[in-house]
Structure formats: C-alpha cells, structure tokens
Design a protein around this motif. Structure first.
Motif, PDB file in Angstrom:
ATOM      1  N   GLU A   1       1.074  -1.266  -0.074  1.00 48.93           N
ATOM      2  CA  GLU A   1       0.082   0.155   0.486  1.00 48.93           C
ATOM      3  C   GLU A   1       0.773   1.187  -0.008  1.00 48.93           C
ATOM      4  N   GLU A   2       2.130   1.267   0.910  1.00 52.28           N
ATOM      5  CA  GLU A   2       2.763   2.339   0.848  1.00 52.28           C
ATOM      6  C   GLU A   2       3.619   2.418  -0.593  1.00 52.28           C
ATOM      7  N   PHE A   3       3.838   1.454  -1.187  1.00 50.64           N
ATOM      8  CA  PHE A   3       4.115   1.772  -2.541  1.00 50.64           C
ATOM      9  C   PHE A   3       3.177   2.389  -3.719  1.00 50.64           C
ATOM     10  N   ALA A   4       1.774   2.085  -3.571  1.00 50.18           N
ATOM     11  CA  ALA A   4       1.097   1.989  -4.299  1.00 50.18           C
ATOM     12  C   ALA A   4       0.688   3.216  -4.158  1.00 50.18           C
ATOM     13  N   LEU A   5       1.000   3.814  -2.829  1.00 54.32           N
ATOM     14  CA  LEU A   5       0.612   5.518  -2.430  1.00 54.32           C
ATOM     15  C   LEU A   5       1.986   6.553  -3.217  1.00 54.32           C
ATOM     16  N   GLU A   6       3.295   5.462  -3.077  1.00 49.61           N
ATOM     17  CA  GLU A   6       4.226   7.032  -3.507  1.00 49.61           C
ATOM     18  C   GLU A   6       3.873   6.741  -5.607  1.00 49.61           C
ATOM     19  N   ALA A   7       3.700   5.792  -5.658  1.00 51.62           N
ATOM     20  CA  ALA A   7       3.316   5.673  -7.111  1.00 51.62           C
ATOM     21  C   ALA A   7       2.181   6.741  -7.545  1.00 51.62           C
ATOM     22  N   TRP A   8       0.863   6.683  -6.722  1.00 50.45           N
ATOM     23  CA  TRP A   8      -0.297   7.804  -6.840  1.00 50.45           C
ATOM     24  C   TRP A   8       0.226   9.319  -7.158  1.00 50.45           C
ATOM     25  N   ARG A   9       0.973   9.072  -5.963  1.00 54.22           N
ATOM     26  CA  ARG A   9       1.212  10.466  -5.441  1.00 54.22           C
ATOM     27  C   ARG A   9       2.207  10.877  -6.234  1.00 54.22           C
ATOM     28  N   SER A  10       3.113  10.703  -6.862  1.00 55.21           N
ATOM     29  CA  SER A  10       3.963  10.902  -8.158  1.00 55.21           C
ATOM     30  C   SER A  10       3.038  11.574  -9.066  1.00 55.21           C
ATOM     31  N   THR A  11       1.990  11.513  -9.162  1.00 52.28           N
ATOM     32  CA  THR A  11       0.971  11.994 -10.744  1.00 52.28           C
ATOM     33  C   THR A  11       0.000  12.612 -10.003  1.00 52.28           C
ATOM     34  N   ALA A  12      -0.818  12.595  -9.256  1.00 49.85           N
ATOM     35  CA  ALA A  12      -2.034  12.723  -8.703  1.00 49.85           C
ATOM     36  C   ALA A  12      -2.707  14.173  -9.496  1.00 49.85           C
ATOM     37  N   GLU A  13      -1.839  15.032  -8.536  1.00 49.43           N
ATOM     38  CA  GLU A  13      -1.677  16.755  -8.591  1.00 49.43           C
ATOM     39  C   GLU A  13      -1.895  16.907  -9.867  1.00 49.43           C
ATOM     40  N   GLN A  14      -0.920  15.854 -10.922  1.00 48.68           N
ATOM     41  CA  GLN A  14      -0.983  16.585 -12.033  1.00 48.68           C
ATOM     42  C   GLN A  14      -1.987  15.725 -13.587  1.00 48.68           C
ATOM     43  N   ASP A  15      -2.267  14.570 -13.018  1.00 53.08           N
ATOM     44  CA  ASP A  15      -3.415  13.841 -12.995  1.00 53.08           C
ATOM     45  C   ASP A  15      -4.672  14.276 -12.901  1.00 53.08           C
ATOM     46  N   ASP A  16      -5.073  15.290 -11.758  1.00 53.96           N
ATOM     47  CA  ASP A  16      -6.487  15.932 -11.428  1.00 53.96           C
ATOM     48  C   ASP A  16      -5.947  17.497 -12.135  1.00 53.96           C
ATOM     49  N   ALA A  17      -5.209  18.032 -12.873  1.00 54.41           N
ATOM     50  CA  ALA A  17      -5.275  19.072 -13.736  1.00 54.41           C
ATOM     51  C   ALA A  17      -5.941  19.429 -14.751  1.00 54.41           C
ATOM     52  N   ASP A  18      -4.884  17.704 -15.846  1.00 49.53           N
ATOM     53  CA  ASP A  18      -5.248  17.474 -16.561  1.00 49.53           C
ATOM     54  C   ASP A  18      -6.809  16.720 -16.769  1.00 49.53           C
ATOM     55  N   GLY A  19      -7.203  15.849 -15.839  1.00 51.98           N
ATOM     56  CA  GLY A  19      -8.565  15.828 -15.582  1.00 51.98           C
ATOM     57  C   GLY A  19      -9.810  17.249 -15.862  1.00 51.98           C
ATOM     58  N   TRP A  20      -9.199  18.369 -15.387  1.00 51.46           N
ATOM     59  CA  TRP A  20      -9.760  19.690 -15.038  1.00 51.46           C
ATOM     60  C   TRP A  20      -9.701  20.021 -16.767  1.00 51.46           C
ATOM     61  N   ALA A  21      -8.717  20.541 -17.107  1.00 45.96           N
ATOM     62  CA  ALA A  21      -8.968  20.942 -18.273  1.00 45.96           C
ATOM     63  C   ALA A  21      -9.342  20.293 -19.253  1.00 45.96           C
ATOM     64  N   ASP A  22      -9.760  18.781 -19.124  1.00 47.43           N
ATOM     65  CA  ASP A  22     -10.192  18.035 -20.322  1.00 47.43           C
ATOM     66  C   ASP A  22     -11.990  18.385 -19.556  1.00 47.43           C
ATOM     67  N   TYR A  23     -12.352  18.621 -18.804  1.00 47.74           N
ATOM     68  CA  TYR A  23     -13.511  18.660 -18.072  1.00 47.74           C
ATOM     69  C   TYR A  23     -13.814  20.349 -18.938  1.00 47.74           C
ATOM     70  N   ARG A  24     -12.829  21.018 -18.957  1.00 48.84           N
ATOM     71  CA  ARG A  24     -13.122  22.770 -19.106  1.00 48.84           C
ATOM     72  C   ARG A  24     -12.982  23.090 -20.828  1.00 48.84           C
ATOM     73  N   HIS A  25     -12.424  22.185 -21.026  1.00 44.41           N
ATOM     74  CA  HIS A  25     -12.495  21.557 -22.812  1.00 44.41           C
ATOM     75  C   HIS A  25     -14.053  21.427 -22.808  1.00 44.41           C
ATOM     76  N   ASP A  26     -14.698  20.594 -22.804  1.00 49.27           N
ATOM     77  CA  ASP A  26     -15.814  20.060 -22.878  1.00 49.27           C
ATOM     78  C   ASP A  26     -16.824  20.727 -23.200  1.00 49.27           C
ATOM     79  N   MET A  27     -16.452  21.616 -22.192  1.00 53.06           N
ATOM     80  CA  MET A  27     -17.842  22.525 -21.576  1.00 53.06           C
ATOM     81  C   MET A  27     -17.652  23.450 -22.747  1.00 53.06           C
ATOM     82  N   ALA A  28     -16.587  23.743 -22.655  1.00 51.27           N
ATOM     83  CA  ALA A  28     -16.422  24.865 -24.563  1.00 51.27           C
ATOM     84  C   ALA A  28     -16.759  24.298 -25.256  1.00 51.27           C
ATOM     85  N   ALA A  29     -16.919  23.312 -25.610  1.00 46.00           N
ATOM     86  CA  ALA A  29     -17.160  22.352 -26.502  1.00 46.00           C
ATOM     87  C   ALA A  29     -18.807  22.508 -27.095  1.00 46.00           C
ATOM     88  N   GLU A  30     -19.640  22.524 -25.948  1.00 48.73           N
ATOM     89  CA  GLU A  30     -20.825  22.140 -26.546  1.00 48.73           C
ATOM     90  C   GLU A  30     -21.670  23.428 -25.996  1.00 48.73           C
TER      91      GLU A  30
END
Length: 106
Positions: free
Chosen positions: A77-106
């Motif tokens: 679990e500790e190894f998995a936590l480190e793997a998640w944490r290493s990309t979580a903030e960027q993944d969240d920002a990418d998801g937010w950008a995708d959401y904003r792009h989809d909303m603008a396209a509608e």
C-alpha cells in the motif's frame, strides 16, 4: 474519494503474480486551483487496498492479508501510495482541463 489502479504482487504456488489492484484514497485537496488548473494534495487521510483481481475474480483486502500478511499488504500500500502521489496533482489538472475543454465545446 479517489481511486488508483495499480498492482499487488503475490507469491502464490506456481510463482509470483502481479495482480491488478484498486486502492482507495481519502485525500484532502486544496479548494482553489492555480492559473494552470493545479490543486495541491494537503493531506492523505487514508490509503488502502480496496480490491484486487486473481484468476479472474475480484478479491478483498482481507483475502490479501490472509495470503500475504498484514505487514506485506501495508508495505505494498505504501508503494502504491507513492506511485499515486507522484502523478495525482498533474492527473487532476489534466482531468480539469479536459472537463473545461468539453464544457467549452458544448
């Protein structure tokens, strides 16, 4: 709740397997995004193995503990936590950008 799909390594009769595993994360995130859409992870409240797949069947954390022991499951679990944490903030920002792009396209 956030979820992370990773692996759980188990030494079973016949060899070692890398089973797909889903981890549940209870994390506190900053409320506001910066100009790049980024939020910060402020605190991890809990991170645990939710389920894993072996021989095509979904298994529980309790099954992993019975097979591997509590200490080994916690170590993984500790190894998995480190793997998640290493990309979580960027993944969240990418998801937010995708959401904003989809909303603008509608």
């Amino acid at each position: 709740m956030d979820y992370y799909t990773g692996t759980l390594e188990a030494d079973v009769p016949g060899g070692v397997i890398d089973a797909e595993a889903v981890y549940e994360i209870d994390a506190a995130w900053s409320r506001n995004r910066d100009r790049y859409g980024m939020r910060q992870i402020l605190h991890i409240n809990d991170f645990c193995l939710e389920s894993w797949t072996f021989d095509g069947r979904q298994q529980t954390r309790a099954t992993a503990v019975a097979l591997l022991g509590e200490a080994e499951v916690e170590r993984q679990e500790e190894f998995a936590l480190e793997a998640w944490r290493s990309t979580a903030e960027q993944d969240d920002a990418d998801g937010w950008a995708d959401y904003r792009h989809d909303m603008a396209a509608e």
